[in-house]
Motif scaffolding. Structure first.
Motif, short mmCIF file in Angstrom:
data_model
loop_
_atom_site.label_atom_id
_atom_site.label_comp_id
_atom_site.label_asym_id
_atom_site.label_seq_id
_atom_site.Cartn_x
_atom_site.Cartn_y
_atom_site.Cartn_z
N VAL A 76 0.91 -1.17 -0.07
CA VAL A 76 0.07 0.19 0.14
C VAL A 76 0.87 1.07 -0.08
CG1 VAL A 76 -1.91 -1.11 1.11
CG2 VAL A 76 -0.20 -0.03 2.58
N LYS A 77 0.27 2.43 -0.44
CA LYS A 77 0.97 3.52 -0.47
C LYS A 77 0.35 4.47 0.82
CE LYS A 77 0.41 7.27 -3.23
NZ LYS A 77 0.71 8.30 -4.20
N LEU A 78 1.21 4.87 1.66
CA LEU A 78 0.80 5.62 2.91
C LEU A 78 0.99 7.18 2.45
CD1 LEU A 78 2.71 3.24 5.61
CD2 LEU A 78 0.02 3.11 4.89
N THR A 79 0.24 8.18 2.75
CA THR A 79 0.40 9.39 2.48
C THR A 79 -0.04 10.10 3.56
OG1 THR A 79 0.21 9.10 -0.09
CG2 THR A 79 0.01 11.30 1.10
N THR A 80 0.86 11.21 3.75
CA THR A 80 0.28 12.14 5.14
C THR A 80 0.75 13.45 4.76
OG1 THR A 80 0.51 12.48 7.32
CG2 THR A 80 2.42 12.02 6.45
N ARG A 81 -0.08 14.29 5.43
CA ARG A 81 0.07 15.92 5.32
C ARG A 81 -0.36 16.63 6.50
NH1 ARG A 81 -3.75 17.74 0.69
NH2 ARG A 81 -5.40 17.90 2.38
N ALA A 82 0.45 17.56 6.96
CA ALA A 82 0.01 18.33 8.37
C ALA A 82 -0.77 19.42 7.57
CB ALA A 82 1.19 18.98 8.84
N THR A 83 -2.07 19.29 7.35
CA THR A 83 -2.91 20.18 6.47
C THR A 83 -2.96 21.82 7.10
OG1 THR A 83 -4.30 18.20 6.13
CG2 THR A 83 -5.24 20.25 5.39
N CYS A 84 -3.35 21.91 8.43
CA CYS A 84 -3.61 23.25 9.05
C CYS A 84 -3.33 23.22 10.37
CB CYS A 84 -4.94 23.91 8.58
SG CYS A 84 -6.30 22.95 8.95
N TYR A 85 -3.15 24.41 11.02
CA TYR A 85 -3.10 24.55 12.17
C TYR A 85 -3.28 25.86 13.03
CZ TYR A 85 1.18 27.39 12.10
OH TYR A 85 2.07 28.28 11.92
N ASN A 86 -3.60 26.02 14.30
CA ASN A 86 -3.90 27.10 14.95
C ASN A 86 -2.89 27.20 16.20
OD1 ASN A 86 -5.25 25.90 16.76
ND2 ASN A 86 -7.19 26.54 15.86
N ARG A 87 -3.08 28.06 16.98
CA ARG A 87 -2.20 28.13 18.22
C ARG A 87 -2.00 26.88 18.87
NH1 ARG A 87 -0.15 32.41 22.00
NH2 ARG A 87 -0.29 31.66 23.87
N TYR A 88 -3.15 26.16 19.12
CA TYR A 88 -3.04 25.04 20.00
C TYR A 88 -3.01 23.73 19.18
CZ TYR A 88 -2.77 27.78 24.01
OH TYR A 88 -2.50 28.89 24.91
N PHE A 89 -3.60 23.61 18.20
CA PHE A 89 -4.14 22.32 17.60
C PHE A 89 -3.69 22.16 16.07
CE2 PHE A 89 -7.48 23.06 20.68
CZ PHE A 89 -7.74 22.21 21.16
N ALA A 90 -3.02 21.06 15.86
CA ALA A 90 -2.51 20.89 14.20
C ALA A 90 -3.66 19.85 13.95
CB ALA A 90 -1.38 20.33 14.10
N PHE A 91 -4.01 19.88 12.57
CA PHE A 91 -5.04 18.83 11.83
C PHE A 91 -4.02 18.19 10.88
CE2 PHE A 91 -7.85 18.18 8.34
CZ PHE A 91 -8.89 17.56 8.99
N ARG A 92 -3.98 17.01 10.92
CA ARG A 92 -3.05 16.16 10.03
C ARG A 92 -4.11 15.14 9.36
NH1 ARG A 92 2.20 14.24 8.79
NH2 ARG A 92 3.21 15.49 10.12
N GLU A 93 -3.66 14.91 7.79
CA GLU A 93 -4.66 13.76 7.41
C GLU A 93 -3.63 12.71 6.98
OE1 GLU A 93 -8.00 15.37 4.76
OE2 GLU A 93 -6.51 17.03 4.82
N PHE A 94 -4.40 11.49 6.43
CA PHE A 94 -3.66 10.52 6.23
C PHE A 94 -4.51 9.91 5.22
CE2 PHE A 94 -2.52 10.94 10.71
CZ PHE A 94 -1.10 10.62 10.62
N TRP A 95 -3.73 9.17 4.14
CA TRP A 95 -4.62 8.33 3.13
C TRP A 95 -3.60 7.04 2.96
CZ3 TRP A 95 -3.91 13.48 2.90
CH2 TRP A 95 -4.86 14.48 2.59
N VAL A 96 -4.39 5.94 2.82
CA VAL A 96 -3.82 4.72 2.35
C VAL A 96 -4.59 4.24 0.85
CG1 VAL A 96 -3.66 2.36 3.07
CG2 VAL A 96 -3.85 3.81 4.74
N HIS A 97 -3.69 4.21 -0.14
CA HIS A 97 -4.00 3.57 -1.41
C HIS A 97 -3.70 2.21 -1.59
CE1 HIS A 97 -4.53 8.21 -1.51
NE2 HIS A 97 -5.37 7.98 -2.57
N ASP A 98 -4.28 1.47 -2.45
CA ASP A 98 -3.68 0.23 -2.83
C ASP A 98 -3.01 0.18 -4.12
OD1 ASP A 98 -5.62 0.21 -4.97
OD2 ASP A 98 -7.05 -0.95 -4.08
N GLU A 99 -2.56 -0.74 -4.84
CA GLU A 99 -1.50 -0.75 -5.99
C GLU A 99 -2.24 -0.36 -7.08
OE1 GLU A 99 1.95 -3.88 -5.77
OE2 GLU A 99 -0.19 -4.96 -5.07
N THR A 100 -3.66 -0.23 -7.32
CA THR A 100 -4.25 0.14 -8.39
C THR A 100 -4.64 1.59 -8.15
OG1 THR A 100 -6.78 -0.11 -7.62
CG2 THR A 100 -5.50 -2.01 -8.53
#
Lengths: 253, 253
Positions: A76-100
């Protein structure tokens, strides 16, 4: 400006899967944490640098949407991104994709930085977030609150004692363990006949080595599609350690 | 004629290590089983083919010698070879090497083939062993018997209930779980101050889903170098599921 994405491939091993040869939620979380650690290390703001500032990243919530959980021996392909943040909180996203290239899983998460000594949340230091080119925002997305268990619920209950191998290199119970405890409260006959399609989990209080915890679960009786279960893990003193809401679909055989 | 060797590289992840960032015995076993499954699949005699014959490979004993247990984020080389066999027993070896080519771990194991329905040992069918070019011998090497617990021992005892996620794709408790149960019976204060240098473990009786098992351990008081612990896992009815002997050395700090 969009946040930097990071991807890596990962071969799913049999010991990351369950009796149905499907990746367990606990191992899914381990895989994506691996990807985010690899990103932070590659940008020079890994655990070592963050620890030197006297702080650590702590995940407070995951919202997991599963199109298809990967199975044994898939790459699988693991992808991540620290999408946005403010003073106290960070919002991070992740995706898992298969070979297709098909999306298997999408995960949204909320993180805070915690002072190592006081165990209190501190404002996110600029130097640990700048390299991700994360967008600074007023409000990060809300992930909603898991439905709560109440007195009217018919509970399924199992007890767990924290074991030596539940403790990770940070000296804390590894986050993935909470997933095993939460889900194991449901009967095997249910788990082998339903697939998890989404999960919303909030971490409230930390569990320590040798604690005894109670995992309680109940079926939400006024929902059939999807089937919904509510969960929490209670500490000895009755405090909630973790709460979660899971959505399930019957497996067609 | 020497048996075919098979090697593959493996990156150690944080979730394969413990609080000291060192690979856990359970995960060591998972890694080497992965290598042997990859060998059997590459030779066309993998789980699927063996299952079609109505049998399965079952490990009855491991003897593990550890020079240095690998740590988080190392890339190791896993090597395996089905060294020799006779009518009923196969002797398989494994090695883990680090990136400098240094041997970290050597494992000897004994396997049998078991009939799926009767759960009885059957003679090893020629077609499942021939591709490995394994030497046929009269007697396979003996791995010795772990020292046994006796009434004079001062026991450390912990109880375990088999969980949903302990069951693997074969529908059985994953072998690696026995290692966690055996070792977790020792106190954390011991485990963080000693490193495992060898382990001899025999599997006697299978544990099933929802069984309650007891892990009992004792220090062998007449041995100091190495420090020796004796272990077993007992089923509800008092039968021994697994027995093991571990050798330890103090960690110099």
């Amino acid at each position: 400006m969009a946040a930097k994405e990071f991807s890596e491939t990962h071969r799913v091993t049999f010991y990351e899967t369950d009796v149905t040869n499907t990746v367990t939620p606990a191992m899914l979380i381990n895989m994506i944490i691996l990807a985010s650690e690899d990103q932070t290390n590659s940008l020079g703001v890994g655990a070592k640098m963050v620890t030197e500032l006297g702080i650590g990243w702590v995940v407070t919530q995951y919202k997991i949407d599963i199109t298809r959980m990967p199975t044994n021996d898939e790459t699988v392909k693991l992808t991540t991104r620290a999408t946005c943040y403010n003073r106290y909180f960070a919002f991070r996203e992740f995706w898992v994709h298969d070979e297709t290239g098909q999306e298997c899983v999408h995960i949204e998460s909320i993180l805070v930085t915690m002072n190592h000594h006081t165990r209190k949340i501190v404002s996110i230091p600029e130097e640990v977030i700048t390299p991700f080119e994360t967008e600074q925002v007023k409000m990060i997305p809300r992930l909603g609150r898991p439905k709560r268990l109440d007195d009217a619920d018919q509970l399924m209950v199992k007890d767990y004692r924290v074991r030596y191998f539940d403790i990770d290199g940070n000296g804390h119970v590894n986050n993935s363990r909470y997933f095993d405890w939460l889900i194991d409260a449901l009967p095997m006959s249910f788990l082998t006949r339903h697939r998890l399609v989404s999960m919303n989990i909030r971490f409230e209080n930390e569990v320590q080595y040798h604690h005894d915890v109670k995992s309680e679960a109940a079926l939400v009786t006024d929902s059939n599609d999807p089937i919904v279960t509510k969960h929490h893990i209670l500490l000895d003193n009755g405090d909630v350690a973790t709460e979660a809401e899971c959505h399930w679909q019957p497996i067609m055989k």
